[in-house]
Design an enzyme around this catalytic site. Structure first.
Site, PDB file in Angstrom:
ATOM      1  N   HIS A 193       0.817  -1.046   0.100  1.00  0.00           N
ATOM      2  CA  HIS A 193      -0.173   0.006   0.082  1.00  0.00           C
ATOM      3  C   HIS A 193       1.174   1.168  -0.016  1.00  0.00           C
ATOM      4  O   HIS A 193       1.872   1.383   0.923  1.00  0.00           O
ATOM      5  CB  HIS A 193      -0.913  -0.008   1.082  1.00  0.00           C
ATOM      6  CG  HIS A 193      -1.937  -1.149   1.127  1.00  0.00           C
ATOM      7  ND1 HIS A 193      -1.857  -1.863   2.222  1.00  0.00           N
ATOM      8  CD2 HIS A 193      -2.614  -1.629   0.234  1.00  0.00           C
ATOM      9  CE1 HIS A 193      -3.167  -2.913   2.139  1.00  0.00           C
ATOM     10  NE2 HIS A 193      -3.428  -2.782   0.699  1.00  0.00           N
ATOM     11  N   GLU A 212       1.465   3.580   3.032  1.00  0.00           N
ATOM     12  CA  GLU A 212       2.085   2.970   4.477  1.00  0.00           C
ATOM     13  C   GLU A 212       3.564   3.111   4.522  1.00  0.00           C
ATOM     14  O   GLU A 212       4.340   2.127   4.081  1.00  0.00           O
ATOM     15  CB  GLU A 212       1.436   1.528   4.584  1.00  0.00           C
ATOM     16  CG  GLU A 212       0.059   1.514   4.553  1.00  0.00           C
ATOM     17  CD  GLU A 212      -0.604  -0.004   4.863  1.00  0.00           C
ATOM     18  OE1 GLU A 212      -1.925   0.235   4.488  1.00  0.00           O
ATOM     19  OE2 GLU A 212      -0.007  -0.626   4.945  1.00  0.00           O
ATOM     20  N   ARG A 217      -2.991   4.605  -1.255  1.00  0.00           N
ATOM     21  CA  ARG A 217      -2.878   2.961  -1.105  1.00  0.00           C
ATOM     22  C   ARG A 217      -2.807   2.482  -2.315  1.00  0.00           C
ATOM     23  O   ARG A 217      -2.190   1.428  -2.298  1.00  0.00           O
ATOM     24  CB  ARG A 217      -4.446   2.908  -0.275  1.00  0.00           C
ATOM     25  CG  ARG A 217      -4.458   1.329  -0.077  1.00  0.00           C
ATOM     26  CD  ARG A 217      -5.621   1.279   0.711  1.00  0.00           C
ATOM     27  NE  ARG A 217      -6.058  -0.143   1.350  1.00  0.00           N
ATOM     28  CZ  ARG A 217      -5.586  -0.719   2.248  1.00  0.00           C
ATOM     29  NH1 ARG A 217      -4.982  -0.147   3.048  1.00  0.00           N
ATOM     30  NH2 ARG A 217      -5.965  -2.184   2.423  1.00  0.00           N
ATOM     31  N   ASN A 226      -3.582  -5.525  -2.640  1.00  0.00           N
ATOM     32  CA  ASN A 226      -3.350  -6.623  -1.514  1.00  0.00           C
ATOM     33  C   ASN A 226      -4.562  -7.426  -1.486  1.00  0.00           C
ATOM     34  O   ASN A 226      -4.949  -8.187  -0.630  1.00  0.00           O
ATOM     35  CB  ASN A 226      -2.872  -6.298  -0.024  1.00  0.00           C
ATOM     36  CG  ASN A 226      -2.150  -7.173   0.430  1.00  0.00           C
ATOM     37  OD1 ASN A 226      -1.640  -7.994   0.024  1.00  0.00           O
ATOM     38  ND2 ASN A 226      -2.359  -7.045   1.996  1.00  0.00           N
ATOM     39  N   ARG A 227      -5.491  -7.406  -2.822  1.00  0.00           N
ATOM     40  CA  ARG A 227      -6.770  -8.113  -2.716  1.00  0.00           C
ATOM     41  C   ARG A 227      -6.622  -8.669  -4.078  1.00  0.00           C
ATOM     42  O   ARG A 227      -7.612  -9.465  -4.622  1.00  0.00           O
ATOM     43  CB  ARG A 227      -7.873  -7.238  -2.527  1.00  0.00           C
ATOM     44  CG  ARG A 227      -8.030  -6.644  -1.107  1.00  0.00           C
ATOM     45  CD  ARG A 227      -8.130  -7.655   0.021  1.00  0.00           C
ATOM     46  NE  ARG A 227      -8.440  -6.975   1.226  1.00  0.00           N
ATOM     47  CZ  ARG A 227      -7.525  -6.504   1.991  1.00  0.00           C
ATOM     48  NH1 ARG A 227      -6.240  -6.592   1.494  1.00  0.00           N
ATOM     49  NH2 ARG A 227      -7.648  -5.550   3.105  1.00  0.00           N
ATOM     50  N   HIS A 255       3.107  -3.638   6.634  1.00  0.00           N
ATOM     51  CA  HIS A 255       2.033  -2.665   6.606  1.00  0.00           C
ATOM     52  C   HIS A 255       1.883  -1.897   7.739  1.00  0.00           C
ATOM     53  O   HIS A 255       2.555  -2.026   8.854  1.00  0.00           O
ATOM     54  CB  HIS A 255       0.763  -3.708   6.394  1.00  0.00           C
ATOM     55  CG  HIS A 255       0.663  -4.154   5.223  1.00  0.00           C
ATOM     56  ND1 HIS A 255      -0.247  -3.999   4.009  1.00  0.00           N
ATOM     57  CD2 HIS A 255       1.128  -5.642   4.651  1.00  0.00           C
ATOM     58  CE1 HIS A 255      -0.344  -4.547   3.132  1.00  0.00           C
ATOM     59  NE2 HIS A 255       0.517  -5.727   3.371  1.00  0.00           N
ATOM     60  N   GLU A 260       1.878  -5.492  10.829  1.00  0.00           N
ATOM     61  CA  GLU A 260       0.884  -4.615  10.656  1.00  0.00           C
ATOM     62  C   GLU A 260       1.028  -3.650  12.109  1.00  0.00           C
ATOM     63  O   GLU A 260       0.976  -3.990  13.112  1.00  0.00           O
ATOM     64  CB  GLU A 260      -0.152  -4.924  10.850  1.00  0.00           C
ATOM     65  CG  GLU A 260      -1.748  -4.145  10.655  1.00  0.00           C
ATOM     66  CD  GLU A 260      -1.797  -3.507   9.295  1.00  0.00           C
ATOM     67  OE1 GLU A 260      -1.453  -2.438   8.804  1.00  0.00           O
ATOM     68  OE2 GLU A 260      -2.268  -4.547   8.367  1.00  0.00           O
ATOM     69  N   TYR A 293     -10.321   1.157   5.338  1.00  0.00           N
ATOM     70  CA  TYR A 293     -11.342   0.351   5.481  1.00  0.00           C
ATOM     71  C   TYR A 293     -12.929   0.846   5.410  1.00  0.00           C
ATOM     72  O   TYR A 293     -13.888   0.177   5.701  1.00  0.00           O
ATOM     73  CB  TYR A 293     -11.251  -0.637   6.906  1.00  0.00           C
ATOM     74  CG  TYR A 293     -10.289  -1.702   6.693  1.00  0.00           C
ATOM     75  CD1 TYR A 293      -9.310  -1.679   5.752  1.00  0.00           C
ATOM     76  CD2 TYR A 293     -10.087  -2.547   7.774  1.00  0.00           C
ATOM     77  CE1 TYR A 293      -8.546  -2.761   5.704  1.00  0.00           C
ATOM     78  CE2 TYR A 293      -8.927  -3.466   7.701  1.00  0.00           C
ATOM     79  CZ  TYR A 293      -8.171  -3.510   6.623  1.00  0.00           C
ATOM     80  OH  TYR A 293      -7.241  -4.590   6.506  1.00  0.00           O
TER      81      TYR A 293
END
Lengths: 289, 289
Positions: free
Chosen positions: A15, A18, A57, A64-65, A104, A162, A272
């Protein structure tokens, strides 16, 4: 136990906003001796350079999906990040990667968290060893849906690290240094393992298992409430039935209606909102090794 | 003193990822009675809806640097935000706006800050009144370069309200509620003024005057150091000669080399990395009214 772990991929900037991971990878590329370990061959790279340049991001969709096998094998890819994912997949294969470490950060108060996807015994033993070195480390188990697999899912073994709370686009020096230390511990742990240590001294592990994802109250797409001030920055704290969860824009408190105590994480993570996640509820577990 | 203040523009979302202002404007548009005051005519709007939708500061260029008269009068505009600025300028004129209130948030620990551009006596008296109601409010005076004028510069009178620390893209309920209260105090203050009160009870004002903008240490464009952990979230605290300022990625501390104590603000603001600003030094002043 698994075979020896030889080939590591250590990745930042999956991302682009980050910054902790981005600048750690830049540091390791400038000073490669810092991550040299005799039994390991470590590939470092920045996963989404264009998003990093834009301090976003992602450019078109969340990289990341994009790592389900189905998506990677799909010949007609459309978004920038879908194409990027295929290249990364190839890079990971070419390196014959045994284990991925993906860096992350989060706007939630998650301190130093290691996220594992599954209950692989090697994951348990290694993270138990790491928490024995630094008891502040939290371990989160989070299974993602098969259609939205993460970069670290490309190999059987892998973690996300994370860290937070830190705003998107911001470097927090204390978190940067703590994450750096955690990476050294992790590489030292892999080195010990390759030399025959199976971390037998670690007999148990506290683990937070994601059990539910909670959205904001909404009318249509628009949210109608915020994380309650009493809950803000309280990741990993117990949330008891009846505790404040949200506060509406009108000032009305919405309480947690569940029957059992949970431990929320990813509370108020900026990225999110668009995914419909205000927080994730977890169950606290003691794993006997 | 100035004439009566009749027409107010109350604006959020000048930066699309600063959610406090965005959701306050949405609330006021849903419940207009909350900001109705008998002597005031209040125009509310979201300045950059497309950036808000994208949850980004801006789409093509920073809207809040597009308001110099020269830029507004330039017939050949190129960027989305330059065109938007012209529309906003017209909207502000059509409303015959006397005073602009522009709502912002920051990743720096600036609490509730009111930013004024100049030393207009009306600004001083009104903010002195507001700090008498809430002593936690800080007042910052920040003159911007003529070529990069801000939205609030479109009228002689105006403030930015800058609240933090809050990550980009995040709603912090406590800050939301405190900012809402500040806006009610501000509107009540304008109403009192229109009814003849000249805030004579307020005799002095503590003000932080921006005197210097400090960039990160860099090699070329790339930063080589982070805000020192001792300084992170210490906005408005005194920084004495010799105090830690930055820490390099190698872990070396860089100390403040100046001769006099300053009070840094905008420490580690995410949006200012690209602007070459790690923090702004201010001088603390007592203004006698």
């Amino acid at each position: 136990m698994v075979k020896k772990i030889r080939n590591i991929a250590l990745i930042g900037g999956t991302h682009g906003n980050e910054m902790t991971g981005v600048y750690l990878i830049k540091k390791f590329q400038k000073y490669p001796h810092l991550i040299e370990r005799s039994s390991l061959k470590i590939l470092t790279f920045l996963a989404n350079p264009r998003a990093i340049e834009a301090r976003q991001r992602y450019i078109e969709t969340d990289l990341n999906r994009c790592f389900s096998r189905e998506a990677l094998d799909e010949p007609e890819t459309f978004f920038y990040e879908q194409i990027l994912a295929k290249n990364i997949d190839q890079k990971i294969r070419d390196h014959q990667t045994d284990l991925i470490i993906d860096l992350h950060s989060t706007t939630s108060q998650m301190g130093l968290t290691i996220i594992i996807c599954d209950g692989h015994p090697f994951h348990f033993q290694l993270v138990a060893y790491l928490t024995s070195l630094n008891p502040n480390i939290k371990v989160l188990r989070y299974r993602y849906a098969q259609e939205n697999l993460l970069l670290r899912s490309l190999t059987e073994l892998g973690f996300a690290i994370e860290v937070g709370a830190v705003a998107q686009g911001v470097l927090d020096a204390a978190l940067f240094q703590q994450t750096e230390q955690l990476i050294y511990h992790l590489l030292d742990g892999l080195e010990k393992y390759n030399q025959g240590d199976d971390f037998n001294g670690c007999k148990s592990l506290t683990l937070y298992q994601v059990i539910e994802r909670i959205d904001y109250p909404r009318t249509g797409e628009d949210i109608t409430a915020m994380i309650h001030p009493d809950l803000q920055f309280k990741d990993y704290h117990p949330l008891h039935p009846g505790d404040p969860l949200f506060v509406t824009f009108e000032g009305e408190t919405i309480h947690y209606q569940g029957d059992c105590t949970v431990y929320p994480v990813f509370i108020n993570e900026a990225a999110y909102y668009e995914k419909g996640i205000a927080m994730c509820f977890t169950e606290k577990q003691e794993i006997i090794l």
